[in-house]
Design a protein around this motif. Sequence first.
Motif, mmCIF file in Angstrom:
data_model
loop_
_atom_site.group_PDB
_atom_site.id
_atom_site.type_symbol
_atom_site.label_atom_id
_atom_site.label_comp_id
_atom_site.label_asym_id
_atom_site.label_seq_id
_atom_site.Cartn_x
_atom_site.Cartn_y
_atom_site.Cartn_z
ATOM 1 N N VAL A 124 8.768 26.790 91.659
ATOM 2 C CA VAL A 124 9.097 25.420 92.071
ATOM 3 C C VAL A 124 9.200 24.475 90.876
ATOM 4 O O VAL A 124 9.369 23.264 91.045
ATOM 5 N N ASP A 125 9.093 25.031 89.680
ATOM 6 C CA ASP A 125 9.311 24.271 88.440
ATOM 7 C C ASP A 125 8.322 23.113 88.274
ATOM 8 O O ASP A 125 8.704 21.973 88.013
ATOM 9 N N LEU A 126 7.028 23.427 88.427
ATOM 10 C CA LEU A 126 5.986 22.455 88.139
ATOM 11 C C LEU A 126 5.140 22.952 86.969
ATOM 12 O O LEU A 126 4.853 24.150 86.877
ATOM 13 N N PRO A 127 4.717 22.067 86.068
ATOM 14 C CA PRO A 127 3.894 22.500 84.938
ATOM 15 C C PRO A 127 2.460 22.808 85.388
ATOM 16 O O PRO A 127 1.921 22.146 86.287
ATOM 17 N N GLY A 128 1.853 23.804 84.782
ATOM 18 C CA GLY A 128 0.475 24.151 85.086
ATOM 19 C C GLY A 128 -0.420 23.947 83.882
ATOM 20 O O GLY A 128 0.057 23.724 82.764
ATOM 21 N N VAL A 129 -1.713 24.014 84.098
ATOM 22 C CA VAL A 129 -2.661 23.887 82.981
ATOM 23 C C VAL A 129 -2.653 25.192 82.184
ATOM 24 O O VAL A 129 -2.397 26.263 82.727
#
Length: 358
Positions: A283-288
Amino acid sequence: MSTLRVTAERLTIHPHDNADALELAQVGLYRAVVGKGQFRTGDWALYIPEGSVLPDDLIAELGLVGKLAGSGKNRVKAVRLRGELSQGIVCLPKAVDGIDLAEAHAQGRDFSAELGVTKWVPPVPVHMAGEVVPAPDLLPWIEIEDIKRYPAMFEPGEPVVATEKIHGSACLFSLIGDETFVSSKGFGAKRLALAHDPKNLYWRAVETYGVPDAARRVADLLGADRVGVFGEVFGRGVQDLAYGANATGDRVGYAVFDIALAGPDGAVRWLNPDELADVLAKVDLPGVPRLYEGPYTERVLIELASGRETVSGTSAHLREGLVVRPAKERHSPITGGRAIAKFVSPAYLTRKGGTEYE
């Protein structure tokens, strides 16, 4: 922040190498500085954790007038005393005279209300606040306990994943049917959401990174009625550690650290670390940043909690610590909730000019 509980604990006493008149009382993995000879190994005492606010009468009784943190000099904070990290207060106030502390420990008794000890609530800056609306079905965030308080949280050798703990502010996003809700950790705990405001920090982050559309894709991918996306908002203007981002400009820092799902029965499921990484990529979200994957080894993870941050890619400043969870999500009989804990860097705890907005 961790859950506030003032509990009876059995002590292990260690010498203080840099002070003849002081010793170290160990509770779990915490160590608090005490006067030499005040306690012996095996003694029982109360442990008041960091983040506690003490009433004036208790401060006076413990001889701590003017020695605690905050504008009111009433907040317990980690400090270094003659070179040793001291976290929390070990004490025997008059209020526990005649009480069997071993029995109180076995019963899990919490003395905070009896002593008038409350949890410190960080101030909310204007750009993080706003008009609130009821959101009873919002998916709230949880308290993450410190591994030093619950050192048996994980089994030695248990497969775990450790991600970098970012010093920002938790941003809660809930998709409930066609409705979207944005909240902070504090408001979310009260089942309140922030009314839409493009100037609000959390709404800016959610809209900048396309979280609503991403959450809808998550719902479709995993067949969920409710989706909770939990991210950290960070950058200059949020906390004292900025990671090279600027929350007062056009590009606020944002990274997702957890996703929760709920079906028709209302039961909440948290994604496993590998599931989370896979979904975020789709879903193209940045993660830690993920810093460790392997068998649980307390010593290795404690060491890894310190050092320089990796979020900015430039090692801009010190690291806050780690968040550790099992490779497969599970319940913890120790806390009664998720098996998840934080490892906090001592340098972070004792840094100068730190902020703790929530």
